[in-house]
Design an enzyme around this catalytic site. Sequence first.
Site, short mmCIF file in Angstrom:
data_model
loop_
_atom_site.label_atom_id
_atom_site.label_comp_id
_atom_site.label_asym_id
_atom_site.label_seq_id
_atom_site.Cartn_x
_atom_site.Cartn_y
_atom_site.Cartn_z
N HIS A 172 0.84 -1.20 0.00
CA HIS A 172 0.00 0.00 0.00
C HIS A 172 0.88 1.25 0.00
CE1 HIS A 172 -3.93 -1.93 1.71
NE2 HIS A 172 -3.36 -2.67 0.79
N TYR A 175 -9.15 4.83 7.83
CA TYR A 175 -9.25 5.11 9.27
C TYR A 175 -10.29 6.22 9.42
CZ TYR A 175 -4.83 2.61 10.19
OH TYR A 175 -3.84 1.66 10.32
N LYS A 211 1.43 -0.92 15.03
CA LYS A 211 2.85 -1.02 15.39
C LYS A 211 3.23 -2.31 16.13
CE LYS A 211 4.52 2.65 13.65
NZ LYS A 211 4.30 2.15 12.30
N TYR A 265 4.00 6.11 10.43
CA TYR A 265 3.17 4.96 10.03
C TYR A 265 3.99 3.95 9.23
CZ TYR A 265 -0.95 2.39 8.54
OH TYR A 265 -1.89 1.40 8.35
N PRO A 312 -3.78 -0.62 18.98
CA PRO A 312 -3.50 -1.05 17.61
C PRO A 312 -3.64 0.01 16.52
CG PRO A 312 -5.60 -1.93 18.36
CD PRO A 312 -4.97 -1.27 19.54
P1 FAD Z 1 2.51 -12.92 20.90
O1 FAD Z 1 2.09 -12.89 19.49
O2 FAD Z 1 1.50 -12.71 21.96
O3 FAD Z 1 3.23 -14.33 21.13
C1 FAD Z 1 3.55 -14.82 22.40
C2 FAD Z 1 3.52 -16.32 22.38
O4 FAD Z 1 3.92 -16.83 23.64
C3 FAD Z 1 2.12 -16.88 22.13
O5 FAD Z 1 2.18 -17.82 21.08
C4 FAD Z 1 1.73 -17.50 23.45
O6 FAD Z 1 0.89 -18.63 23.29
C5 FAD Z 1 3.08 -17.88 24.02
N1 FAD Z 1 3.11 -18.01 25.47
C6 FAD Z 1 2.48 -17.24 26.39
N2 FAD Z 1 2.77 -17.65 27.63
C7 FAD Z 1 3.59 -18.71 27.51
C8 FAD Z 1 4.24 -19.55 28.43
N3 FAD Z 1 4.07 -19.38 29.76
N4 FAD Z 1 5.02 -20.53 27.97
C9 FAD Z 1 5.20 -20.70 26.64
N5 FAD Z 1 4.62 -19.93 25.70
C10 FAD Z 1 3.83 -18.94 26.13
N6 FAD Z 1 -1.31 -5.34 16.50
C11 FAD Z 1 -1.54 -4.59 15.43
O7 FAD Z 1 -0.61 -3.92 14.99
N7 FAD Z 1 -2.79 -4.59 14.84
C12 FAD Z 1 -3.82 -5.36 15.32
O8 FAD Z 1 -4.92 -5.37 14.78
C13 FAD Z 1 -3.61 -6.15 16.45
N8 FAD Z 1 -4.60 -6.92 16.96
C14 FAD Z 1 -4.35 -7.66 18.10
C15 FAD Z 1 -5.36 -8.45 18.66
C16 FAD Z 1 -5.13 -9.18 19.83
C17 FAD Z 1 -6.26 -10.03 20.43
C18 FAD Z 1 -3.87 -9.12 20.45
C19 FAD Z 1 -3.61 -9.87 21.74
C20 FAD Z 1 -2.85 -8.36 19.86
C21 FAD Z 1 -3.08 -7.62 18.69
N9 FAD Z 1 -2.07 -6.85 18.09
C22 FAD Z 1 -2.31 -6.10 17.01
C23 FAD Z 1 -0.72 -6.82 18.59
C24 FAD Z 1 0.19 -7.79 17.85
O9 FAD Z 1 -0.55 -8.89 17.40
C25 FAD Z 1 1.28 -8.17 18.83
O10 FAD Z 1 2.03 -6.99 19.08
C26 FAD Z 1 2.19 -9.29 18.37
O11 FAD Z 1 1.49 -10.51 18.38
C27 FAD Z 1 3.40 -9.38 19.30
O12 FAD Z 1 4.12 -10.55 19.05
P2 FAD Z 1 4.83 -11.33 20.22
O13 FAD Z 1 5.54 -12.46 19.56
O14 FAD Z 1 5.60 -10.39 21.06
O15 FAD Z 1 3.68 -11.86 21.17
C1 DHB Z 2 -5.04 -3.70 10.80
C2 DHB Z 2 -4.91 -3.55 12.16
C3 DHB Z 2 -4.52 -2.33 12.65
O1 DHB Z 2 -4.36 -2.18 13.98
C4 DHB Z 2 -4.29 -1.26 11.83
O2 DHB Z 2 -3.93 -0.07 12.36
C5 DHB Z 2 -4.43 -1.42 10.48
C6 DHB Z 2 -4.82 -2.66 9.96
C7 DHB Z 2 -5.46 -5.02 10.27
O3 DHB Z 2 -5.71 -5.92 11.07
O4 DHB Z 2 -5.53 -5.17 9.05
#
Ligand code: FAD
Ligand code: DHB
Length: 393
Positions: free
Chosen positions: A74, A202, A298, A386, A294
Amino acid sequence: MRVETQVCVVGAGPAGLMLSHLLALHGIHSIVLEARSRQYCEERVRAGVLEQTSVAMLEQSGLAARLHREGMRHEGLDLGLNGRLHRIALQELTGKGVTVYGQQEVVKDLIARRLADGGDLRFECGEVSLHQLDSAHPLVRVAAAGGEYEIHCDYVAGCDGFHGVARSSIPQGVLQCYERTYPFAWLGILAEAAPSRQELVYMQHDRGFALYSMRSPSVTRLYLQCAPDEDLTEWSDDRIWSELHARLDSHDGWKPNEGHILQKSVTGMRSFVVEPLQYGRLFLAGDAAHIVPPTGAKGMNLAFADVYYLAEAMQEYYRRDSSERLQQYSATCLRRIWRAQRFSWWMTSLLHRFASDSPFDRKRQMAELDYVMNSRAAATALAENYVGLPLEA
Ligand code: FAD
Ligand code: DHB
């Protein structure tokens, strides 16, 4: 049973998997411990927007083949106010764009590659506990169904998300927490509907914020600002579509396509940071250390930036026997984390309805949006953040 590795990574989300992959490219052995099943990790619907820096990381580490085929680049996005849209030309303003490619696709690619490279990923691994983190010989205990075993390692990477075990294994008083919760959440849906527009929208609306996004040529992703304790059972498919149209349909006749709703969820909103990201031989990365609302897209990108720095620092330790960059890891990451926090807070404040806002606050908020839509300088500041700030060397 005793197992040995150089780095024990807790969590197989984007942070843990990418760290394990980058370490492998540097010749550093790791074991990844994941509480959930492989299928669960691959199907969890979350973020969707990759900054150019994250795309470059995937490209440079040989993980971008499917991203190039299926990801949607995009070069702009639309900001809207009550149905009036205004394009922010990301590419023209910054020379950069973003790529829409679902987090679960990134996770699938990373898992497939780690397994193809002989990586040690342990799903459904049982209860994990961390010990001796402030010694030269940390150890991770795993209480698996077939009996307990111990992983002896040089370092532990806490990549286990906000609710994980790593951050809570750090003694009280070591970490400083900075936190803000928001008085709303996002109701998100994934719909079997072809995107009706090529770029994201947005929308700031009197009825509340709405976001139009996508996942593929046949799947649309949409969000609505809702109450933090919103009850999903009160949201029939018809009610969701009608609210999405009320907020998103634009004055020039654009509206999202409807389709079968594949998934619904409510996600709370918070800003959260702990400092420092290190305790002894434990390093925190990704959501284990910080959460952003979100709106700025980021979360996953910050997780990738953290583990990029961590992998580089670990490489320096193993190659040159220098822990200098590991000691700087926390400070290096925190600078980027706070910039992303500021931007995510700002985007959130700019675009949502706050029930506590006075008529003055609302007018000021609309004036700010007007400024971003009509000043090249203000639009550039949004665009630069962004698409993602460059990684520091
Ligand atoms: P995570 O993806 O949370 O991965 C952590 C992993 O550790 C998981 O697989 C979990 O199962 C595992 N774990 C937890 N505890 C234990 C343990 N005790 N032992 C072993 N494993 C364990 N960001 C955006 O930019 N846009 C969005 O729309 C957006 N939507 C989101 C929706 C939800 C419901 C959530 C929770 C987050 C969202 N985010 C979004 C944020 C983004 O998805 C996260 O920043 C990203 O997943 C971070 O990655 P991570 O690997 O740090 O953590
Ligand atoms: C999406 C999620 C976001 O938080 C955002 O700012 C833009 C797009 C998405 O899930 O596509």
